[in-house]
Scaffold this motif. Structure first.
Motif, PDB file in Angstrom:
ATOM      1  N   VAL A  24     -21.369  11.003  12.411  1.00 53.86           N
ATOM      2  CA  VAL A  24     -21.668  10.388  12.423  1.00 53.86           C
ATOM      3  C   VAL A  24     -21.995   9.024  11.877  1.00 53.86           C
ATOM      4  CG1 VAL A  24     -24.973   9.440  13.661  1.00 53.86           C
ATOM      5  CG2 VAL A  24     -23.059  12.268  14.641  1.00 53.86           C
ATOM      6  N   LEU A  25     -21.704   7.785  12.525  1.00 59.01           N
ATOM      7  CA  LEU A  25     -22.032   6.753  11.331  1.00 59.01           C
ATOM      8  C   LEU A  25     -23.015   5.853  12.030  1.00 59.01           C
ATOM      9  CD1 LEU A  25     -21.367   4.640   9.877  1.00 59.01           C
ATOM     10  CD2 LEU A  25     -19.504   3.522  11.593  1.00 59.01           C
ATOM     11  N   GLY A  26     -24.159   5.705  11.595  1.00 59.91           N
ATOM     12  CA  GLY A  26     -25.666   4.251  11.121  1.00 59.91           C
ATOM     13  C   GLY A  26     -24.347   3.485  10.864  1.00 59.91           C
ATOM     14  N   LEU A  27     -24.664   2.077  12.086  1.00 60.23           N
ATOM     15  CA  LEU A  27     -23.883   0.738  12.112  1.00 60.23           C
ATOM     16  C   LEU A  27     -25.157  -0.215  12.612  1.00 60.23           C
ATOM     17  CD1 LEU A  27     -21.228  -1.107  11.502  1.00 60.23           C
ATOM     18  CD2 LEU A  27     -20.659  -0.419  13.782  1.00 60.23           C
ATOM     19  N   ASP A  28     -24.915  -1.015  11.712  1.00 62.95           N
ATOM     20  CA  ASP A  28     -26.220  -2.056  11.660  1.00 62.95           C
ATOM     21  C   ASP A  28     -25.107  -3.370  12.282  1.00 62.95           C
ATOM     22  OD1 ASP A  28     -27.761  -4.215  12.089  1.00 62.95           O
ATOM     23  OD2 ASP A  28     -27.961  -4.440  10.597  1.00 62.95           O
ATOM     24  N   VAL A  29     -24.768  -3.716  13.554  1.00 64.68           N
ATOM     25  CA  VAL A  29     -23.718  -4.648  13.902  1.00 64.68           C
ATOM     26  C   VAL A  29     -24.495  -6.393  13.623  1.00 64.68           C
ATOM     27  CG1 VAL A  29     -23.415  -3.352  16.047  1.00 64.68           C
ATOM     28  CG2 VAL A  29     -25.474  -5.200  16.007  1.00 64.68           C
ATOM     29  N   GLY A  30     -25.410  -5.946  12.952  1.00 64.58           N
ATOM     30  CA  GLY A  30     -25.740  -7.709  12.083  1.00 64.58           C
ATOM     31  C   GLY A  30     -24.946  -7.417  11.827  1.00 64.58           C
ATOM     32  N   SER A  31     -25.439  -6.727  10.309  1.00 65.96           N
ATOM     33  CA  SER A  31     -24.196  -7.256   8.737  1.00 65.96           C
ATOM     34  C   SER A  31     -23.129  -5.820   8.412  1.00 65.96           C
ATOM     35  CB  SER A  31     -25.377  -7.397   7.919  1.00 65.96           C
ATOM     36  OG  SER A  31     -26.041  -5.898   7.947  1.00 65.96           O
ATOM     37  N   PRO A  32     -22.315  -5.330  10.258  1.00 63.23           N
ATOM     38  CA  PRO A  32     -21.201  -4.404   9.665  1.00 63.23           C
ATOM     39  C   PRO A  32     -20.720  -4.404   8.293  1.00 63.23           C
ATOM     40  CG  PRO A  32     -20.503  -5.984  11.240  1.00 63.23           C
ATOM     41  CD  PRO A  32     -21.803  -6.439  11.450  1.00 63.23           C
ATOM     42  N   ASP A  33     -20.123  -3.582   8.043  1.00 63.83           N
ATOM     43  CA  ASP A  33     -19.497  -3.655   6.905  1.00 63.83           C
ATOM     44  C   ASP A  33     -17.933  -2.642   6.818  1.00 63.83           C
ATOM     45  OD1 ASP A  33     -19.512  -4.369   3.869  1.00 63.83           O
ATOM     46  OD2 ASP A  33     -18.858  -2.831   3.552  1.00 63.83           O
ATOM     47  N   GLU A  34     -17.446  -2.996   6.208  1.00 67.77           N
ATOM     48  CA  GLU A  34     -15.620  -2.897   5.886  1.00 67.77           C
ATOM     49  C   GLU A  34     -15.607  -1.256   5.847  1.00 67.77           C
ATOM     50  OE1 GLU A  34     -12.442  -5.733   5.297  1.00 67.77           O
ATOM     51  OE2 GLU A  34     -12.097  -6.585   7.553  1.00 67.77           O
ATOM     52  N   ALA A  35     -15.943  -1.382   4.298  1.00 66.04           N
ATOM     53  CA  ALA A  35     -16.037  -0.324   3.405  1.00 66.04           C
ATOM     54  C   ALA A  35     -16.921   0.919   4.251  1.00 66.04           C
ATOM     55  CB  ALA A  35     -16.739  -0.457   2.675  1.00 66.04           C
ATOM     56  N   LEU A  36     -18.040   0.083   4.906  1.00 64.64           N
ATOM     57  CA  LEU A  36     -18.784   2.189   5.480  1.00 64.64           C
ATOM     58  C   LEU A  36     -18.150   2.141   6.419  1.00 64.64           C
ATOM     59  CD1 LEU A  36     -21.302   2.967   5.972  1.00 64.64           C
ATOM     60  CD2 LEU A  36     -22.351   1.272   7.124  1.00 64.64           C
ATOM     61  N   ILE A  37     -17.368   1.244   7.289  1.00 63.74           N
ATOM     62  CA  ILE A  37     -16.684   2.003   8.246  1.00 63.74           C
ATOM     63  C   ILE A  37     -15.363   2.492   8.506  1.00 63.74           C
ATOM     64  CG2 ILE A  37     -16.235   0.814  11.551  1.00 63.74           C
ATOM     65  CD1 ILE A  37     -17.332  -1.468  10.451  1.00 63.74           C
ATOM     66  N   GLY A  38     -14.899   1.792   7.240  1.00 62.24           N
ATOM     67  CA  GLY A  38     -13.654   2.447   6.845  1.00 62.24           C
ATOM     68  C   GLY A  38     -14.026   3.719   6.480  1.00 62.24           C
ATOM     69  N   PHE A  39     -15.047   4.051   5.840  1.00 62.65           N
ATOM     70  CA  PHE A  39     -15.481   5.860   5.171  1.00 62.65           C
ATOM     71  C   PHE A  39     -15.666   6.138   6.288  1.00 62.65           C
ATOM     72  CE2 PHE A  39     -17.551   9.044   4.031  1.00 62.65           C
ATOM     73  CZ  PHE A  39     -17.687   8.441   2.525  1.00 62.65           C
ATOM     74  N   ALA A  40     -16.511   6.040   7.487  1.00 64.32           N
ATOM     75  CA  ALA A  40     -16.460   6.979   8.409  1.00 64.32           C
ATOM     76  C   ALA A  40     -15.217   6.531   9.664  1.00 64.32           C
ATOM     77  CB  ALA A  40     -17.648   5.859   9.541  1.00 64.32           C
ATOM     78  N   PHE A  41     -14.323   6.433  10.240  1.00 66.56           N
ATOM     79  CA  PHE A  41     -13.486   6.558  10.207  1.00 66.56           C
ATOM     80  C   PHE A  41     -12.581   7.045   9.388  1.00 66.56           C
ATOM     81  CE2 PHE A  41     -14.035   3.037  13.309  1.00 66.56           C
ATOM     82  CZ  PHE A  41     -13.824   3.143  14.367  1.00 66.56           C
ATOM     83  N   VAL A  73     -20.674   6.850  16.798  1.00 66.15           N
ATOM     84  CA  VAL A  73     -21.222   5.328  15.829  1.00 66.15           C
ATOM     85  C   VAL A  73     -22.969   4.971  17.300  1.00 66.15           C
ATOM     86  CG1 VAL A  73     -20.864   2.910  15.497  1.00 66.15           C
ATOM     87  CG2 VAL A  73     -18.751   4.260  16.165  1.00 66.15           C
ATOM     88  N   VAL A  74     -23.476   5.161  15.736  1.00 68.55           N
ATOM     89  CA  VAL A  74     -25.543   5.334  16.193  1.00 68.55           C
ATOM     90  C   VAL A  74     -25.752   3.537  15.492  1.00 68.55           C
ATOM     91  CG1 VAL A  74     -27.391   6.148  16.662  1.00 68.55           C
ATOM     92  CG2 VAL A  74     -25.519   8.063  16.337  1.00 68.55           C
ATOM     93  N   HIS A  75     -25.978   3.102  16.988  1.00 67.32           N
ATOM     94  CA  HIS A  75     -26.985   1.571  16.943  1.00 67.32           C
ATOM     95  C   HIS A  75     -28.537   1.522  17.269  1.00 67.32           C
ATOM     96  CE1 HIS A  75     -27.833  -2.193  16.362  1.00 67.32           C
ATOM     97  NE2 HIS A  75     -27.861  -2.579  17.447  1.00 67.32           N
ATOM     98  N   GLY A  76     -29.148   1.183  17.159  1.00 67.32           N
ATOM     99  CA  GLY A  76     -30.780   1.779  16.924  1.00 67.32           C
ATOM    100  C   GLY A  76     -31.200   0.297  17.292  1.00 67.32           C
ATOM    101  N   TRP A  77     -31.443  -0.127  18.126  1.00 59.28           N
ATOM    102  CA  TRP A  77     -32.006  -1.790  17.964  1.00 59.28           C
ATOM    103  C   TRP A  77     -33.153  -1.746  18.751  1.00 59.28           C
ATOM    104  CZ3 TRP A  77     -33.198  -4.109  23.066  1.00 59.28           C
ATOM    105  CH2 TRP A  77     -32.496  -3.280  24.520  1.00 59.28           C
ATOM    106  N   ASN A  78     -33.654  -2.947  18.618  1.00 60.40           N
ATOM    107  CA  ASN A  78     -35.750  -3.092  19.016  1.00 60.40           C
ATOM    108  C   ASN A  78     -35.786  -4.299  19.426  1.00 60.40           C
ATOM    109  OD1 ASN A  78     -36.810  -0.628  17.801  1.00 60.40           O
ATOM    110  ND2 ASN A  78     -36.195  -0.802  16.152  1.00 60.40           N
TER     111      ASN A  78
END
Length: 301
Positions: free
Chosen positions: A165-182, A194-199
């Motif tokens: 499970v990856l928690g991702l903020d699409v407002g400030s995504p980072d390659e290191a974080l996404i690459g680690f999860a993949f 990939v889980v993104h919560g928005w309000n």
């Protein structure tokens, strides 16, 4: 220096669980495990006390890491295990040890059931100060916990891993974080969820009702942004099944709920050079305390 999976070891059940997780991860990555035992000096008068004398010092700095290393070698054949003793403040010493590590793995005391972790001050300080990925493993974590149920309805290492499970903020995504999860999903041969919560926009929080049509429109926009963000990663990792979830709600609550069916939860921490202010975001902080799966915190700019 070659990369290692480094573990903070103190002989506690949570650190032993961390060492076992590290050995399993080392096998997936083809890396050695380094056990780091930190001994914090005590004032001279206390050092002379019977319970803190030479024999106690020798037990914690020599026997505990040696026995832990021997046990890991027996249970995880083929994994190279070394141990190291350092002196200093635990948080500072572990942060230094992490600099030469692929991962730093720490233990956290489990609260039982779905209660998740109890992350102590040392663990939080290390997470907040190191720029290497840190994995928190709760006491009692077993290898089978990271796997699906077998035909008898029991978690089994013979069954496939649970998703990452990856928690991702699409407002400030980072390659290191996404690459680690993949990468983690690839090594486990599992889907990446990939889980993104928005309000809703702030003005809806002050008495304006969120109409169903407006909510659907906001959800569609957010889902489109998430899909576009993941598009190049799907192309880079074509063998990884990606399940993208964009939902209205608290990101931390969504991730904590998702952790119940995960082998690993991956969250980010923005690196802050200033000595003041929060160094662990509220979502990551909540996930660290309440997730029921191991949590990897990936620092990024």
């Amino acid at each position: 220096m070659s990369r290692t999976i480094t573990v903070g070891l103190d002989g506690s059940p949570e650190s032993r669980a961390a060492a076992e997780w590290a050995a399993r991860e080392a096998k997936l990555r083809g890396l050695p495990v380094r056990l780091v035992q930190v001994w914090e000096p005590v004032p001279e008068p206390m050092a002379q006390a019977p319970l803190l004398g030479v024999e106690t010092h020798q037990h914690w700095t020599e026997r505990v890491p040696r026995q832990a290393a021997e046990g890991l070698r027996l249970r995880h054949p083929g994994v190279e295990v070394t141990n190291e003793h350092v002196t200093g403040r635990p948080a500072e010493a572990l942060a230094r040890a992490a600099q030469d590590a692929e991962l730093l793995v720490l233990g956290s005391r489990g609260l039982g059931g779905l209660g998740g972790f109890l992350v102590g001050s040392v663990g939080l300080a290390v997470v907040a100060s190191t720029e290497r990925p840190v994995v928190l493993v709760r006491a009692g974590e077993q290898a089978a916990d990271e796997h699906e149920m077998d035909k008898a309805g029991i978690p089994s290492t013979a069954a496939p891993f649970r998703p990452v499970v990856l928690g991702l903020d699409v407002g400030s995504p980072d390659e290191a974080l996404i690459g680690f999860a993949f990468d983690a999903a690839t090594r486990r041969n599992v889907p990446l969820r990939v889980v993104h919560g928005w309000n809703p926009p702030p003005y809806y929080a002050y008495g304006m009702a969120l109409e169903a049509a407006v909510q659907r429109e906001l959800a569609e926009v957010d889902s489109t942004v998430l899909t576009e963000e993941l598009r190049p990663w799907r192309q880079k990792f074509p063998d990884v099944e990606v399940v993208a979830e964009s939902r209205c709600g608290s990101p931390s609550n969504l991730l904590i709920h998702a952790s119940r069916e995960a082998s690993l939860v991956v969250v980010g921490r923005r690196i802050r050079r200033s000595s003041v202010g929060a160094h662990i975001g509220t979502v990551t902080h909540a996930v660290l305390h309440h997730a029921t799966a191991p949590v990897a915190v990936v620092a990024h700019d």
